[in-house]
Scaffold this motif. Structure first.
Motif, mmCIF file in Angstrom:
data_model
loop_
_atom_site.group_PDB
_atom_site.id
_atom_site.type_symbol
_atom_site.label_atom_id
_atom_site.label_comp_id
_atom_site.label_asym_id
_atom_site.label_seq_id
_atom_site.Cartn_x
_atom_site.Cartn_y
_atom_site.Cartn_z
ATOM 1 N N PHE A 1 0.851 -1.176 0.000
ATOM 2 C CA PHE A 1 0.000 0.000 0.000
ATOM 3 C C PHE A 1 0.894 1.235 0.000
ATOM 4 C CE2 PHE A 1 0.627 -1.363 4.383
ATOM 5 C CZ PHE A 1 1.055 -0.201 4.999
ATOM 6 N N LEU A 2 0.305 2.369 -0.293
ATOM 7 C CA LEU A 2 1.056 3.616 -0.346
ATOM 8 C C LEU A 2 1.387 4.067 1.068
ATOM 9 C CD1 LEU A 2 2.116 6.007 -2.100
ATOM 10 C CD2 LEU A 2 -0.128 7.074 -1.763
ATOM 11 N N THR A 3 2.667 4.186 1.387
ATOM 12 C CA THR A 3 3.088 4.632 2.709
ATOM 13 C C THR A 3 3.384 6.126 2.700
ATOM 14 O OG1 THR A 3 5.437 4.234 2.317
ATOM 15 C CG2 THR A 3 4.134 2.369 3.135
ATOM 16 N N ALA A 4 3.362 6.709 3.902
ATOM 17 C CA ALA A 4 3.701 8.127 4.024
ATOM 18 C C ALA A 4 5.125 8.384 3.554
ATOM 19 C CB ALA A 4 3.522 8.576 5.470
ATOM 20 N N ARG A 5 6.025 7.460 3.818
ATOM 21 C CA ARG A 5 7.411 7.641 3.370
ATOM 22 C C ARG A 5 7.481 7.793 1.864
ATOM 23 N NH1 ARG A 5 11.642 2.721 3.687
ATOM 24 N NH2 ARG A 5 10.144 1.931 2.167
ATOM 25 N N THR A 6 6.750 6.928 1.142
ATOM 26 C CA THR A 6 6.756 7.007 -0.316
ATOM 27 C C THR A 6 6.198 8.345 -0.781
ATOM 28 O OG1 THR A 6 6.513 4.614 -0.501
ATOM 29 C CG2 THR A 6 5.901 5.924 -2.423
ATOM 30 N N LEU A 7 5.142 8.810 -0.128
ATOM 31 C CA LEU A 7 4.536 10.067 -0.546
ATOM 32 C C LEU A 7 5.480 11.245 -0.303
ATOM 33 C CD1 LEU A 7 1.943 11.000 -1.848
ATOM 34 C CD2 LEU A 7 1.023 11.472 0.412
ATOM 35 N N LEU A 8 6.192 11.226 0.822
ATOM 36 C CA LEU A 8 7.084 12.336 1.137
ATOM 37 C C LEU A 8 8.268 12.413 0.189
ATOM 38 C CD1 LEU A 8 7.185 12.340 5.051
ATOM 39 C CD2 LEU A 8 5.706 13.626 3.508
ATOM 40 N N THR A 9 8.604 11.306 -0.464
ATOM 41 C CA THR A 9 9.698 11.338 -1.440
ATOM 42 C C THR A 9 9.190 11.530 -2.861
ATOM 43 O OG1 THR A 9 9.701 8.920 -1.679
ATOM 44 C CG2 THR A 9 11.162 9.850 -0.016
ATOM 45 N N ASN A 10 7.912 11.903 -3.003
ATOM 46 C CA ASN A 10 7.333 12.151 -4.324
ATOM 47 C C ASN A 10 7.397 13.650 -4.626
ATOM 48 O OD1 ASN A 10 4.660 13.017 -5.870
ATOM 49 N ND2 ASN A 10 5.216 10.966 -6.552
ATOM 50 N N GLN A 11 8.004 14.001 -5.751
ATOM 51 C CA GLN A 11 8.209 15.409 -6.065
ATOM 52 C C GLN A 11 6.893 16.146 -6.297
ATOM 53 O OE1 GLN A 11 11.477 16.840 -6.091
ATOM 54 N NE2 GLN A 11 10.166 18.623 -5.864
ATOM 55 N N PHE B 1 4.018 15.597 -4.866
ATOM 56 C CA PHE B 1 3.431 15.887 -3.559
ATOM 57 C C PHE B 1 4.115 17.084 -2.917
ATOM 58 C CE2 PHE B 1 3.557 15.361 1.078
ATOM 59 C CZ PHE B 1 2.209 15.483 1.358
ATOM 60 N N ARG B 2 5.432 17.113 -2.951
ATOM 61 C CA ARG B 2 6.156 18.223 -2.332
ATOM 62 C C ARG B 2 5.825 19.544 -3.026
ATOM 63 N NH1 ARG B 2 10.693 16.566 1.106
ATOM 64 N NH2 ARG B 2 11.377 18.733 0.950
ATOM 65 N N ASP B 3 5.613 19.497 -4.341
ATOM 66 C CA ASP B 3 5.290 20.722 -5.079
ATOM 67 C C ASP B 3 3.867 21.197 -4.798
ATOM 68 O OD1 ASP B 3 7.814 20.639 -6.181
ATOM 69 O OD2 ASP B 3 7.162 19.749 -8.081
ATOM 70 N N LEU B 4 2.905 20.253 -4.763
ATOM 71 C CA LEU B 4 1.500 20.630 -4.620
ATOM 72 C C LEU B 4 1.092 20.902 -3.176
ATOM 73 C CD1 LEU B 4 -0.307 18.159 -7.082
ATOM 74 C CD2 LEU B 4 0.259 20.562 -7.458
ATOM 75 N N TYR B 5 1.748 20.228 -2.230
ATOM 76 C CA TYR B 5 1.314 20.305 -0.832
ATOM 77 C C TYR B 5 2.402 20.885 0.060
ATOM 78 C CZ TYR B 5 -2.603 17.473 -2.349
ATOM 79 O OH TYR B 5 -3.728 17.017 -2.996
ATOM 80 N N ARG B 6 3.118 21.849 -0.460
ATOM 81 C CA ARG B 6 4.237 22.449 0.275
ATOM 82 C C ARG B 6 3.817 22.994 1.639
ATOM 83 N NH1 ARG B 6 9.023 23.888 -1.768
ATOM 84 N NH2 ARG B 6 8.213 23.615 -3.889
ATOM 85 N N ALA B 7 2.603 23.553 1.713
ATOM 86 C CA ALA B 7 2.140 24.160 2.964
ATOM 87 C C ALA B 7 1.410 23.164 3.860
ATOM 88 C CB ALA B 7 1.228 25.341 2.654
ATOM 89 N N ALA C 1 12.572 12.874 -4.524
ATOM 90 C CA ALA C 1 12.183 14.280 -4.428
ATOM 91 C C ALA C 1 13.400 15.095 -4.016
ATOM 92 C CB ALA C 1 11.062 14.467 -3.417
ATOM 93 N N VAL C 2 13.517 16.275 -4.566
ATOM 94 C CA VAL C 2 14.569 17.197 -4.150
ATOM 95 C C VAL C 2 14.133 17.839 -2.843
ATOM 96 C CG1 VAL C 2 15.808 19.320 -4.706
ATOM 97 C CG2 VAL C 2 15.374 17.620 -6.490
ATOM 98 N N VAL C 3 14.912 17.612 -1.795
ATOM 99 C CA VAL C 3 14.597 18.180 -0.488
ATOM 100 C C VAL C 3 14.945 19.662 -0.465
ATOM 101 C CG1 VAL C 3 15.047 18.044 1.996
ATOM 102 C CG2 VAL C 3 14.987 15.950 0.616
ATOM 103 N N LYS C 4 16.154 19.987 -0.961
ATOM 104 C CA LYS C 4 16.574 21.384 -1.013
ATOM 105 C C LYS C 4 17.827 21.498 -1.865
ATOM 106 C CE LYS C 4 18.862 20.805 3.477
ATOM 107 N NZ LYS C 4 18.835 21.224 4.899
ATOM 108 N N THR C 5 18.108 22.732 -2.264
ATOM 109 C CA THR C 5 19.362 23.054 -2.928
ATOM 110 C C THR C 5 20.083 24.102 -2.087
ATOM 111 O OG1 THR C 5 18.344 24.789 -4.283
ATOM 112 C CG2 THR C 5 18.430 22.562 -5.217
ATOM 113 N N ILE C 6 21.395 23.955 -2.015
ATOM 114 C CA ILE C 6 22.223 24.901 -1.269
ATOM 115 C C ILE C 6 23.365 25.306 -2.186
ATOM 116 C CG2 ILE C 6 23.539 25.308 0.845
ATOM 117 C CD1 ILE C 6 22.114 22.779 1.987
#
Length: 470
Positions: free
Chosen positions: A268-278, A280-286, A343-348
């Motif tokens: 099944f879809l886990t929260a971990r998988t969703l958090l590493t989906n780009q 999701f990070r783009d659409l649900y940033r807030a 998913a890209v977490v951040k750029t520095i």
């Protein structure tokens, strides 16, 4: 054009056309049960789609108001839903108790938090939108058990449950009921899925003809599960509902049939998988974690990259040209990360931190990054862009830093330090990554043999084995 049709029109434009068409068919033709807590992995398989493509479509559809997303904390023992949340922010890091298993668990975002999608009542009304009106066994199947339990596809819920249930009742708010039954020898669980309460009955010894008595009260206080010793024979069970909603108690035989059903699990879809989906990070940033939340992930793979000699590049070609090159390099890396379920977490500066659900996806990504950078250099007839790459896997905490989802812990520190070892096009990886079976298979298929070396990493007390992937 109806409101639903307008949403589907937008979805076709923003998501994969085949995935959008599959969602439209499901909403139009699916049964009520199929539209509640949709398992995206099942949906992808049924429609011949990659999971990432199907997930992206559901995320876009949810953003359009077509679905509601739930974050369900699961019992790892029985697969039951211990707590349902509309957002990740309401999951706390304390222990969740399962009355059925008589155990407590600290939630992790790996296998303990399921993310499922249910059709919005604005798009289509289904029975699960009014769970208090569901038939008893449909409530148990649809509301208590997670999408990871593999029920027989065509068999009615009651027929499934009757294999291991002695008797049951539906008690309205404030009601009382008395049940007279013959207890068989064995371990029996009086379980109530609305209040998540249970009473264990240890039935053993010589059978008796004398009627035994047991009284149980259901309320909104989750008490620890207790055990009552009884003998095989007649029992008069009195139950009282002191809640303001109906309760659905049943006597389950804790035998092979129940264990067989609960043991048949599927992905099944886990929260971990969703958090590493780009997406999701783009659409649900807030809509990530609250500022004070710290949620555990038992395994996540991190990749750090940096451009070698970027300062010299700026001096050699000038700020404007160097900026365009760096932007192009970010573009190809983002594409590779997304392609490999990351998913890209951040750029520095010129550096990238990316996360992946498993080491094999991380290895596929770093190999893809290296090839993409070679292609980018070849298109420019230059070798200006050399990528230094490090990869590591392990436990971490999901946190919010600088108003975005980030990760904290020693695993992140080690991944960053490993990247610092790289001086050329070689990739540096830790032992948990190269020893992962699927990751090792990818390296073997690419004809790459990691070379081990012992290293002291800055800020890390113990010497580590690090592998150079040529």
């Amino acid at each position: 054009m109806s409101e639903s049709e307008a949403r589907f029109t937008v979805l076709r434009q923003s998501a994969d056309p085949l995935a959008a068409a599959g969602i439209e068919r499901l909403v139009r033709d699916g049964t009520d049960r199929e539209l509640h807590r949709i398992n995206v992995i099942d949906f992808a398989a049924a429609n011949g789609l990659p999971v990432d493509r199907a997930l992206d479509a559901f995320l876009h559809a949810t953003r359009l108001g077509m679905f509601e997303m739930s974050w369900n904390v699961l019992c790892p023992g029985c697969g039951g839903v211990l707590n349902t949340n509309a957002t990740l922010k309401t999951i706390h890091q304390h222990s969740y108790a399962c009355a059925l298993c008589a155990a407590g668990y600290e939630p992790s975002l790996d296998e303990m938090v399921e993310v499922a999608f249910s059709v919005s009542p604005r798009v289509r009304q289904i029975a699960a939108h009014a769970p208090e009106q569901l038939p008893m066994w449909e409530y148990v199947r649809q509301m208590y058990w997670s999408s990871g339990i593999e029920f027989p596809a065509e068999m009615p819920a009651q027929e499934v449950m009757e294999r291991f249930v002695i008797d049951w009742t539906d008690l309205g708010a404030g009601d009382k009921a008395t049940m007279s039954l013959q207890l068989p020898a064995g371990f029996i669980i009086l379980f109530e899925p609305v209040t998540h309460s249970a009473q264990f009955l240890d039935v053993q010894g010589e059978p008796t003809r004398e009627r035994q008595e047991l009284g149980v009260v259901f309320n909104n206080v989750q008490a620890p599960t207790g055990t009552v010793p009884l003998r095989p024979g007649p029992l008069r069970l009195t139950m009282e509902n002191r809640t303001d909603a109906r309760v659905l108690p049943a006597l389950y035989i804790a035998g092979d049939d129940l264990h067989h059903m609960l043991g048949k699990r599927k992905k099944f879809l886990t929260a971990r998988t969703l958090l590493t989906n780009q997406t999701f990070r783009d659409l649900y940033r807030a809509d990530m974690l609250a500022m004070d939340q710290r949620l555990k992930i038992t395994s996540l793979t991190f990749v750090f990259t940096d451009l070698k000699a970027s300062t010299e590049l700026y001096e050699r070609v000038g700020d404007l040209a160097a900026y365009e090159l760096v932007k192009a390099h970010f573009g190809v890396l983002n594409e590779v990360v997304a392609r490999e379920s990351g998913a890209v977490v951040k750029t520095i500066g010129d550096a990238v931190m990316a996360s992946f659900p498993t080491p094999d996806r991380g290895i596929a990504a770093v190999l893809g990054m290296r090839e993409a950078m070679k292609a980018l250099n070849a298109s420019r007839h230059s070798e200006d862009l050399t990528l230094k790459i490090g990869i590591h896997e392990g436990p971490c905490l999901a946190v919010t830093l600088n108003d975005r989802l980030d990760y904290f812990g020693q695993t992140v520190n080690i991944a960053a330090r490993v990247q610092g070892l790289a001086q050329s096009h070689a990739i540096f990886a830790t032992e948990p990554v190269v020893r992962h079976a699927d990751a090792a298979r990818l390296l073997a298929q690419a004809g790459l043999t990691p070379v081990a070396q012992r290293c002291n990493l800055r800020g890390i007390a113990e010497e580590l084995t690090v592998y150079e992937i040529p």
